[in-house]
Design an enzyme around this catalytic site. Sequence first.
Site, PDB file in Angstrom:
ATOM      1  N   HIS A  67       2.160   6.146   8.934  1.00 37.11           N
ATOM      2  CA  HIS A  67       3.246   5.031   9.122  1.00 37.11           C
ATOM      3  C   HIS A  67       4.769   5.236   8.327  1.00 37.11           C
ATOM      4  O   HIS A  67       5.725   5.095   8.573  1.00 37.11           O
ATOM      5  CB  HIS A  67       2.452   3.887   8.742  1.00 37.11           C
ATOM      6  N   GLU A  68       4.277   5.651   6.958  1.00 33.93           N
ATOM      7  CA  GLU A  68       5.367   5.563   6.029  1.00 33.93           C
ATOM      8  C   GLU A  68       6.173   6.663   6.329  1.00 33.93           C
ATOM      9  O   GLU A  68       7.431   6.874   6.453  1.00 33.93           O
ATOM     10  CB  GLU A  68       5.070   5.685   4.475  1.00 33.93           C
ATOM     11  N   THR A 114       8.423   1.327  23.582  1.00 32.99           N
ATOM     12  CA  THR A 114       7.415   0.654  22.732  1.00 32.99           C
ATOM     13  C   THR A 114       7.662  -0.862  22.819  1.00 32.99           C
ATOM     14  O   THR A 114       8.649  -1.541  22.799  1.00 32.99           O
ATOM     15  CB  THR A 114       7.784   0.602  21.286  1.00 32.99           C
ATOM     16  N   LEU A 148       0.739  -1.058   0.112  1.00 34.83           N
ATOM     17  CA  LEU A 148      -0.001   0.029  -0.064  1.00 34.83           C
ATOM     18  C   LEU A 148       0.978   1.181  -0.008  1.00 34.83           C
ATOM     19  O   LEU A 148       0.487   2.231  -0.371  1.00 34.83           O
ATOM     20  CB  LEU A 148      -0.877  -0.062   1.276  1.00 34.83           C
ATOM     21  N   HIS A 163       9.390  -0.466  12.241  1.00 33.31           N
ATOM     22  CA  HIS A 163       8.463  -1.288  12.851  1.00 33.31           C
ATOM     23  C   HIS A 163       8.278  -1.694  14.283  1.00 33.31           C
ATOM     24  O   HIS A 163       9.633  -2.080  14.611  1.00 33.31           O
ATOM     25  CB  HIS A 163       7.903  -2.445  11.900  1.00 33.31           C
TER      26      HIS A 163
HETATM   27 CA   LIG Z   1      10.530  -1.375  21.700  1.00 37.09          CA
HETATM   28 ZN   LIG Z   2       6.484  -0.089   7.261  1.00 39.53          ZN
END
Ligand SMILES: [Ca+2]
Ligand SMILES: [Zn+2]
Length: 681
Positions: free
Chosen positions: A216-217, A246, A178, A226
């Site tokens: 995201h991109e 994260t 995408l 990611h």
């Molecule tokens: Ca992390």
């Molecule tokens: Zn990605």
Amino acid sequence: MKKLLFLLIVFNAGLSQSQNLNPCYFDRYQQAHKEQIDLAEQKIKHQLISGDQNKQINSPQNHNPNLKIIPVVVHIIHLGGTENISDAQVQSQIDVLNEDFRKIAGTNGDGNGVDTDIEYCLAKKDPQGRCTNGIVRVNSSLANHQTYQRTQLKQLSYWDNTRYLNIYVVKTISGSTLGYSSFPGGPPDEDGIVVRHDYFGKTGTASASLGRTTTHEIGHWLGLYHTFNGGCGIDTCLDGDYVCDTPPAVNPNFGCPTINSCSIDVPDVNDQIANYMDYSNDNCKSMFSNGQKQRAQASLMSFRFDIWQQWNIDSTGCDSGFVNGPCNVIADFVTLNPNICIGNQITFYDKSQNNPTSYLWDFQGGTPSTSAVANPAITYTAVGTFQVKLIATNAQGTDSLIWSNYINVTTPPIGQALPYSENFESTTFPTNGITIDNPDGGITWERDTIALHYSGAASAKINNLINTNYGQSDALILPGFDFTTFTGIPYLTYKWAYARSDANYSDEMIVLASKDCGVTWAQLFYRTGAALVTGPTQITPYIPDSTTVWKSANINMNTYATFQNVIIKIVNVTDGGNNLYIDFINLGTLAAGIDNTENESEKIILYPNPSNGIFTLELNEEKLKGELEIVNSLGFVLFKIKISEQENKQQLLLPSLENGIYFIRNTFGDKLFVKRFVILK
Ligand SMILES: [Ca+2]
Ligand SMILES: [Zn+2]
Ligand SMILES: [Ca+2]
Ligand SMILES: [Ca+2]
Ligand SMILES: [Ca+2]
């Protein structure tokens, strides 16, 4: 590590029909640019340790001293359909970016994360300081984008990447991707992001999306990985996405699950599916963490320093005090190659800014010499260099652009006469007029004498197994040919052998031809995946051990019969798979006894073949519509099968057929596509 990443990508691709999926090409990009990303990583880490990401650099009148504004240009590469999205849809994406990166209260971006202090502004001044709406539109076949063509997008349209974030909106992207992005520190001609139009913004053609593909991109563009990068790892800060706050995730998360896939984090909390850098659904995503903010800010301090400086904010019209009036038109155009041969046609692509309403072109030396359409195709019948002039008009007025000595028309060499053959038996390589195009200067075509070749003692080979520059193409370019002196129907035939190193991904083999000295190329033949393989999947180098495993390419070249300088190239696009071999190239009459079915099977692919009656059917041609017919060797139609509109790949169950030879066929217009198959129980 590499294999794991590839499996993830394919897992991703296999789910392409499900809703709200967010496949991203970044894992592949990361593999292809490992050294560059490792260097960038060192620089970002150094900045995180030594620098102050929050020191005041913006102008005193700015109310938020930490705020960094990124000027954006959106290049819409389209074919004139709905993928030529509206200005309003572009603005809806800019709005989503600001909601997400600024955590605007009351919006989808107001989750449990932080305000990253990064803001996006659709440019109001172009690189020359002229009034613009920040949107460039180009009508080009590159709208159907293949990831290896990323530098070609930039040939169509590109603004200085130290001053603008270049976003390309396209009609389709190969595979089920995408969108994808470059990482900080990469080459300028690959910098920017590419997103499918139906995932860009949240109105118009993207009304089923919430615009988080672009969020995201741009995360990648700012140096974020990611959340599942590197799996669980053994350290929550030094492994994975190199962000301490994260939680690690072993795999990408799809949908909106509650899951705790790694337990090395202390305290051990669930995967953060709300994070923009996972693959979870757009509607579960609502946050960047503080650690991600620090990384993104460090990238802007170390790699993308100029873009957010006050002087650039002023010069791109992104200062909050700047008001754009209705902009005058800016005349602009592009061609893919202004160096052509006499008699060739060249298409001029308008890319005038600010909603042009009419055009007046003037082509010195061209036929026709004037035009009023947006993208005229002009023929040049005399040798020389010629000027092109475009006057574009919009509601505010007109603008003209003159490029002197722009078109360079030369006399083409007359190609060599047919027939032609090359068997790679000479110890000189390349030979017989063949040249090699090896853009990265790395792994490319070589002469092989180890395999059992289709003919003789040698063939041409490219080693994809050790090639890590994924997406790179390497071409065997045949000498120019004169088809006009040949009688009969000319065919290009050759033999190939190939195996994969992993059943889930594959290199590509593409045959292209040009009749206009390389200005434009037509794709004549394409193979990848199961349709390319001749041997079993193996992680050791594939070496054909029999002359009978080789497959045939038989390509009808009759559309080139009236051309005197046709260039043909056989291209390998590497995906880190395994060896591809080419042998026994012939151009001329189709030799008697050569199985001609491969010619059509580029449109219809059936495997396994032979089979016990259960096949997988793949259609490589959008235009194949309606019904497929199963025909026996006497020509009787036994069944008709309706082609699914949604899937280009489906199971075909024919258990009732007796052992024997059959054909599957489809008629489209005046073309008949036929594939032979064998039932063997
Ligand atoms: Ca992390
Ligand atoms: Zn990605
Ligand atoms: Ca956990
Ligand atoms: Ca040979
Ligand atoms: Ca190469």
